[in-house]
Design a protein around this motif. Structure first.
Motif, PDB file in Angstrom:
ATOM      1  N   VAL A   9      -5.462   5.810   1.394  1.00  0.00           N
ATOM      2  CA  VAL A   9      -4.656   4.600   1.225  1.00  0.00           C
ATOM      3  C   VAL A   9      -4.965   3.949  -0.129  1.00  0.00           C
TER       4      VAL A   9
ATOM      5  N   TYR B  10      -1.132  11.708   2.815  1.00  0.00           N
ATOM      6  CA  TYR B  10      -1.561  12.443   4.003  1.00  0.00           C
ATOM      7  C   TYR B  10      -1.701  13.922   3.654  1.00  0.00           C
TER       8      TYR B  10
ATOM      9  N   PHE C 102       0.834  -1.214   0.000  1.00  0.00           N
ATOM     10  CA  PHE C 102       0.000   0.000   0.000  1.00  0.00           C
ATOM     11  C   PHE C 102       0.863   1.257   0.000  1.00  0.00           C
TER      12      PHE C 102
ATOM     13  N   GLU D  53       0.272   5.208   1.482  1.00  0.00           N
ATOM     14  CA  GLU D  53      -0.610   6.101   2.247  1.00  0.00           C
ATOM     15  C   GLU D  53      -0.233   7.546   1.961  1.00  0.00           C
TER      16      GLU D  53
ATOM     17  N   TYR E  66      -6.046  10.727   5.830  1.00  0.00           N
ATOM     18  CA  TYR E  66      -5.190   9.801   5.091  1.00  0.00           C
ATOM     19  C   TYR E  66      -5.948   9.241   3.891  1.00  0.00           C
TER      20      TYR E  66
ATOM     21  N   CYS F 279      -4.190   0.571  -2.353  1.00  0.00           N
ATOM     22  CA  CYS F 279      -3.708  -0.791  -2.088  1.00  0.00           C
ATOM     23  C   CYS F 279      -4.075  -1.739  -3.209  1.00  0.00           C
TER      24      CYS F 279
ATOM     25  N   PRO G  36      -1.692   1.711   8.062  1.00  0.00           N
ATOM     26  CA  PRO G  36      -2.441   2.275   6.931  1.00  0.00           C
ATOM     27  C   PRO G  36      -3.706   3.003   7.378  1.00  0.00           C
ATOM     28  N   GLY G  37      -3.855   4.244   6.947  1.00  0.00           N
ATOM     29  CA  GLY G  37      -5.054   5.014   7.279  1.00  0.00           C
ATOM     30  C   GLY G  37      -5.101   5.488   8.719  1.00  0.00           C
TER      31      GLY G  37
ATOM     32  N   SER H 120       8.070   4.863   6.666  1.00  0.00           N
ATOM     33  CA  SER H 120       7.123   5.966   6.879  1.00  0.00           C
ATOM     34  C   SER H 120       7.823   7.198   7.435  1.00  0.00           C
TER      35      SER H 120
ATOM     36  N   ASN I 124      -8.189  -0.091   6.067  1.00  0.00           N
ATOM     37  CA  ASN I 124      -8.540   1.293   5.693  1.00  0.00           C
ATOM     38  C   ASN I 124      -8.174   1.644   4.256  1.00  0.00           C
ATOM     39  N   CYS I 125      -8.261   0.677   3.347  1.00  0.00           N
ATOM     40  CA  CYS I 125      -7.896   0.949   1.950  1.00  0.00           C
ATOM     41  C   CYS I 125      -8.996   1.786   1.286  1.00  0.00           C
TER      42      CYS I 125
END
Ligand code: CA
Ligand code: CA
Ligand code: CA
Length: 294
Positions: free
Chosen positions: A89, A45, A41, A43, A87, A91, A192-193, A170, A99-100
Motif C-alpha cells: 500500500v 497485489y 492510497f 494498493e 499487498y 499512501c 487497504p492491505g 477496486s 496497513n500503509c
C-alpha cells in the motif's frame, strides 16, 4: 543457435508489447475523500505464485485531460520482495490509511480525481507498462486497458456524502484482470492491505484502531505570518509540524519540543493564500487549514 534466435524473437516480441501481461497489478485505489483528499492510497497485489522484487518497478500517475496527457508524478518502489498473494500500500496520510507500506512526502491531493486519469506500473528494466488502470473514463492508449472505469463506477460518484466516505475503486476478487478496466474495476468499500470486497454498504475506515487526533489550537487565523500552535505531545514523542500548500506540496517541516505545549512557525516568506498545517506526534495527528493574509 536456433534456441538463441528463438529467445531473441521472444524478447523482441515482449519489448514491442505496450501492456505486457504481469502478475503485479494495481488492485485498489482511493483517490477521493470528502473534503480534503488526505487518505488517498494505491494498493498493489502480487497475483503470481512467486515473490516479486518491487525494486524493479515504478508507479506512474497520468493526467488524461485532453489538454495535458502527461505523467504528473512517479514513485519508484523500494527494493524488497512482495510475497505471493501479498499487498503493498502506497499512501500519503500514514495515520489515515490502514496497513500503509510506503508513506509519500506529500500527504494530500496526490492522486488526481479525473476525468479521465490513469495509474500505471512500469518495469524499470524494459520500460514495459505491466499494468494500467484508467478511471473516470478512458485515457488515450496505452494508458487504458480496454475501456476505462466509467464515471458511474468512479470514486467521485457521491464521494462527498458521508455514506460514501470509505469507498474507492477496486478489482474483485483480488487481481481479477480481463484487460478491460470498465468491467475489472468497480466502486467498493476500501480494504487497504487486505482482501477486496464487492460491497459499497457499511464501509469502515479499515484502520485497526480509530484514527487518533492530536488536540491542537492553531492561531491567529487568518495569520499575518507568525502562527502559534498549542499542543500536547504524545508521551515522549517528538512533535513535527509539516506545512504544505493547498495542492499538497510540502513547504517546510518544523520540530517542536515534546516537553513544551506551545510553539510558533513562520509563514511570512510565502504568498498570501490557504495553507495546510499537519501536526504529528507519535501515531496521532491533526491537519488544520490556515489563511495567510500579510
Ligand atoms: Ca484526489
Ligand atoms: Ca474514496
Ligand atoms: Ca484491498
Amino acid at each position: 543457435m536456433k534456441k538463441i534466435f528463438t529467445l531473441l524473437f521472444i524478447i523482441a516480441a515482449a519489448a514491442s508489447t505496450t501492456i505486457a501481461q504481469s502478475t503485479l497489478v494495481i488492485n485498489e485505489v482511493d483517490y477521493d475523500q470528502p473534503s480534503l483528499d488526505s487518505a488517498e492510497f494505491i494498493e498493489l497485489y502480487n497475483a503470481s505464485p512467486n515473490g516479486i522484487n518491487l525494486g524493479d518497478y515504478t508507479v506512474l500517475l497520468f493526467n488524461g485531460n485532453a489538454t495535458s496527457n502527461v505523467i504528473y508524478d512517479s514513485f519508484p518502489l523500494p527494493s524488497q520482495v512482495l510475497n505471493a498473494g501479498d499487498y503493498f500500500v502506497i499512501c500519503g496520510g500514514a495515520g489515515y490509511v490502514a496497513n500503509c507500506d510506503m508513506v509519500l512526502p506529500k500527504f494530500v491531493n496526490i492522486i488526481q480525481n479525473g476525468s479521465p486519469d490513469a495509474i500505471i506500473i512500469r518495469d524499470n528494466n524494459t520500460s514495459n507498462l505491466i499494468d494500467v488502470v484508467s478511471y473516470e473514463g478512458s485515457c488515450i492508449a496505452p494508458y487504458v486497458s480496454g475501456n476505462g472505469c466509467p464515471l458511474a463506477q468512479s470514486d467521485t460518484a457521491q464521494a462527498d456524502s458521508i455514506a460514501n466516505k470509505y469507498v474507492g475503486i477496486s478489482r474483485f476478487p483480488d487481481g481479477a484482470d480481463t484487460n478491460d478496466d470498465s468491467t475489472d474495476w468497480n466502486r467498493a468499500c476500501i480494504t487497504p492491505g487486505a482482501a477486496n470486497t464487492n460491497t459499497t454498504t457499511n464501509c469502515v475506515t479499515g484502520l485497526s484502531t480509530p484514527k487518533s487526533t492530536l488536540a491542537i489550537e492553531v492561531y491567529p487565523n487568518p495569520s499575518r505570518g507568525i502562527v502559534t500552535i498549542n499542543y500536547k505531545a504524545t508521551q515522549g514523542k517528538a512533535v513535527n509540524v509539516r506545512v504544505s500548500d493547498i495542492l499538497g506540496n510540502e513547504l517546510k517541516v518544523v520540530t517542536l519540543k515534546p516537553n513544551a505545549s506551545v510553539g510558533q512557525i513562520d509563514l511570512s516568506e510565502y504568498h498570501n493564500g490557504i495553507y495546510l498545517i499537519k501536526v504529528q506526534s507519535g501515531a496521532s495527528q491533526t491537519v488544520k487549514r490556515i489563511i495567510l493574509n500579510k
